[in-house]
Design a protein around this motif. Sequence first.
Motif, PDB file in Angstrom:
ATOM      1  N   ARG A  47       0.842  -1.207   0.000  1.00 19.03           N
ATOM      2  CA  ARG A  47       0.000   0.000   0.000  1.00 19.03           C
ATOM      3  C   ARG A  47       0.873   1.252   0.000  1.00 19.03           C
ATOM      4  NH1 ARG A  47      -5.354  -0.609   1.792  1.00 19.03           N
ATOM      5  NH2 ARG A  47      -5.228   1.408   2.838  1.00 19.03           N
ATOM      6  N   ASP A  48       1.891   1.239   0.849  1.00 18.55           N
ATOM      7  CA  ASP A  48       2.798   2.389   0.924  1.00 18.55           C
ATOM      8  C   ASP A  48       3.532   2.590  -0.395  1.00 18.55           C
ATOM      9  OD1 ASP A  48       2.022   2.837   3.514  1.00 18.55           O
ATOM     10  OD2 ASP A  48       3.784   1.870   4.420  1.00 18.55           O
ATOM     11  N   ALA A  49       3.868   1.473  -1.060  1.00 15.41           N
ATOM     12  CA  ALA A  49       4.598   1.584  -2.324  1.00 15.41           C
ATOM     13  C   ALA A  49       3.743   2.276  -3.381  1.00 15.41           C
ATOM     14  CB  ALA A  49       5.027   0.195  -2.803  1.00 15.41           C
ATOM     15  N   VAL A  50       2.431   1.948  -3.437  1.00 14.91           N
ATOM     16  CA  VAL A  50       1.545   2.602  -4.405  1.00 14.91           C
ATOM     17  C   VAL A  50       1.460   4.097  -4.124  1.00 14.91           C
ATOM     18  CG1 VAL A  50      -0.849   2.757  -5.215  1.00 14.91           C
ATOM     19  CG2 VAL A  50       0.206   0.513  -4.833  1.00 14.91           C
ATOM     20  N   LEU A  51       1.266   4.438  -2.859  1.00 13.25           N
ATOM     21  CA  LEU A  51       1.188   5.854  -2.487  1.00 13.25           C
ATOM     22  C   LEU A  51       2.498   6.568  -2.792  1.00 13.25           C
ATOM     23  CD1 LEU A  51      -0.701   5.596   0.917  1.00 13.25           C
ATOM     24  CD2 LEU A  51      -1.577   6.557  -1.230  1.00 13.25           C
ATOM     25  N   ASP A  52       3.598   5.933  -2.431  1.00 18.75           N
ATOM     26  CA  ASP A  52       4.896   6.573  -2.621  1.00 18.75           C
ATOM     27  C   ASP A  52       5.151   6.879  -4.091  1.00 18.75           C
ATOM     28  OD1 ASP A  52       5.198   6.326   0.063  1.00 18.75           O
ATOM     29  OD2 ASP A  52       6.706   4.723  -0.002  1.00 18.75           O
ATOM     30  N   ARG A  53       4.854   5.907  -4.964  1.00 20.51           N
ATOM     31  CA  ARG A  53       5.096   6.135  -6.393  1.00 20.51           C
ATOM     32  C   ARG A  53       4.272   7.317  -6.902  1.00 20.51           C
ATOM     33  NH1 ARG A  53       5.025   0.430  -6.589  1.00 20.51           N
ATOM     34  NH2 ARG A  53       2.805   0.451  -7.197  1.00 20.51           N
ATOM     35  N   HIS A  54       3.038   7.417  -6.427  1.00 22.67           N
ATOM     36  CA  HIS A  54       2.176   8.523  -6.880  1.00 22.67           C
ATOM     37  C   HIS A  54       2.647   9.854  -6.313  1.00 22.67           C
ATOM     38  CE1 HIS A  54      -1.402  10.477  -8.382  1.00 22.67           C
ATOM     39  NE2 HIS A  54      -1.709  10.928  -7.154  1.00 22.67           N
ATOM     40  N   LEU A  55       2.937   9.897  -5.027  1.00 26.36           N
ATOM     41  CA  LEU A  55       3.296  11.151  -4.371  1.00 26.36           C
ATOM     42  C   LEU A  55       4.641  11.688  -4.844  1.00 26.36           C
ATOM     43  CD1 LEU A  55       2.138  10.421  -0.699  1.00 26.36           C
ATOM     44  CD2 LEU A  55       0.920  11.681  -2.500  1.00 26.36           C
TER      45      LEU A  55
END
Length: 613
Positions: free
Chosen positions: A431-439
């Motif tokens: 979940r954090d990886a998806v957010l991190d890539r977007h942010l």
Amino acid sequence: MSRDPHSGSAFPTPSDYQEALQFPATAFADPVLAAGTPRTNALGLPQPITGAFAAVFPMETEAGRFAVRCFLTHVADQQARYRAVARHLAEADVPGTVTFDYQPEGVRVAGQPYPILKMAWADGEGLAAFTERHLGDSETLRALAAAWRALLADTEAAGIAHGDLQHGNVLVRTDDGAMRLTLVDYDTLFVPSLAGRTSAEVGHRNYQHPDRTETDFDAGLDHFAGLVVYTALRALDAQPDLWPRFSTGENMLFQAGDFYDPAASPLFAALREIDGIGPLVEALERACYLEPGAVPSLEEVLGGATLPERSGPKRRRANGERPARRSRFEASFLPTVIAVAILLIAVAAVGRGWATLVLAVIAMGVLGWQVYRGYRRQSPVRRQRRMAREAAVLGQWIADLEDTRRELDRERRDFLAGLDTFRADRLAELRDAVLDRHLRHHFIGELDEVEGVGHRAVVRLKAVGIRTAFHATADRVAEAKGLTSETRRLVAAWRAALVAEVADAVPESLSPAEEQRLNRQVERRLASLDAEAARVAAKAEVQRGELAHVHEQQRATPRLTPGRYVLFLLRLRPLPRAQSVASSAPILQRPQQPAPVAPPAPERPEAVWWEEV
């Protein structure tokens, strides 16, 4: 684990050292080692090679390669012994030895200092491995035997003895066609300044005299083991097929049982049939019946020294007991007792009561001390002492292995109990990886266009390292100076809006592929733990078998009591004779104790000396 390197309290385990050496800068007091890098295993952890008394860690440093020897047990007078050995080797410049530095507080484990040896690196192949690789190569084996003879001559000339000559403590290498041997592991090394002390251990029993005890510690300590190895090399040169028949992986050819009863040994029987080595075989067989200190050196044997012949079967009595060949003291004991008795009677007859009592006390003290010394030197007594010590060591190793097995079982249970947490952590990572890539693709400059923020606020956010929405966490934004509360709220809202944009893309559960990957990791982990547990259980079973064999040998070795010995001195009873047992004997080598969770390091094409500890 407690600290007191000088009192015999518990030292760190290999796993303790492994954990500490992950950070050399804080573990080592030596600046060279502190700046070095340990050899690591597949998990990136320092890889120990564990032996009976130490765990050795190879270290790469700017000054070259070193082997750091970390102790597992306390040895009496350890610091004094190693300093004496280091001083003598440096002064005598003995060929075949390596330099080392004993550091009393060289490594810190759990905040406590412990001693280490910082040893110069020595390349080479173990003696047994080198020999096996050159079976059938007569020229090489003869050169190896000659190099062995020269090594023993050099150590003898220097007044030293290694004390534990065996395949794991001898390295072989060839330089420009010349064969060179190097001795490692100096726990039992004798130098003249250590005369009068006892040995820290009695050496590998597949190479040592069967009567050797810790009190045998002098310059002639290597005579028996030197003869054992030389005889094995000459025999293998003449008949290479002896290796698959008699080598176990923990010997060259001989096992301890061969020395306890050479007459019943299949190996000695096979060696007697080989042309050209008869005198060597006969000398080794006779040496088994001498006291350890009476065994001549290899040079003396090759020079034609005559060893006393043991009592043969024709001299045994019908009851199975043998009239032992008496020492000078034993032969003179009865006449001495008779003479003392006559003297006391004569003194008493002339009315000298006090003189009689004084003479009797003195005579009893002198004779009693001589009887005690003679009794302790008897082969059955020495062997029972040695085997009692071996039984105690084997028992401790079995207990250690059982502790390791229980620890592995506990770790397996804990791992299975923590799978749900592990799965949740993995989902959080995804979940954090998806957010991190977007942010990370939304730069802080976007706030220039947000009403109420402005360029000045953006500059202040960049000043504290905030470059993207990924960095714009509440804690990081709080570090920026000069921002109003409204500005901070707007930054948080901007970030929250970006998070909301990918809410649908954030996984709520692990995908089938992730589940499969997780299951593979679990299977590998469990397989590793199960394999380690099986290895430990197998080693424990082997050690139990070894312990049973020691007990068998103890039963076969007669128990000579002090009273029976006195009767022997008085010519009233012969000494008991040992029963024959199977010639294969226990291998008293401490089982390796690597860290339970660490898989073994990848195999290398050629072993180096620290793998032979």
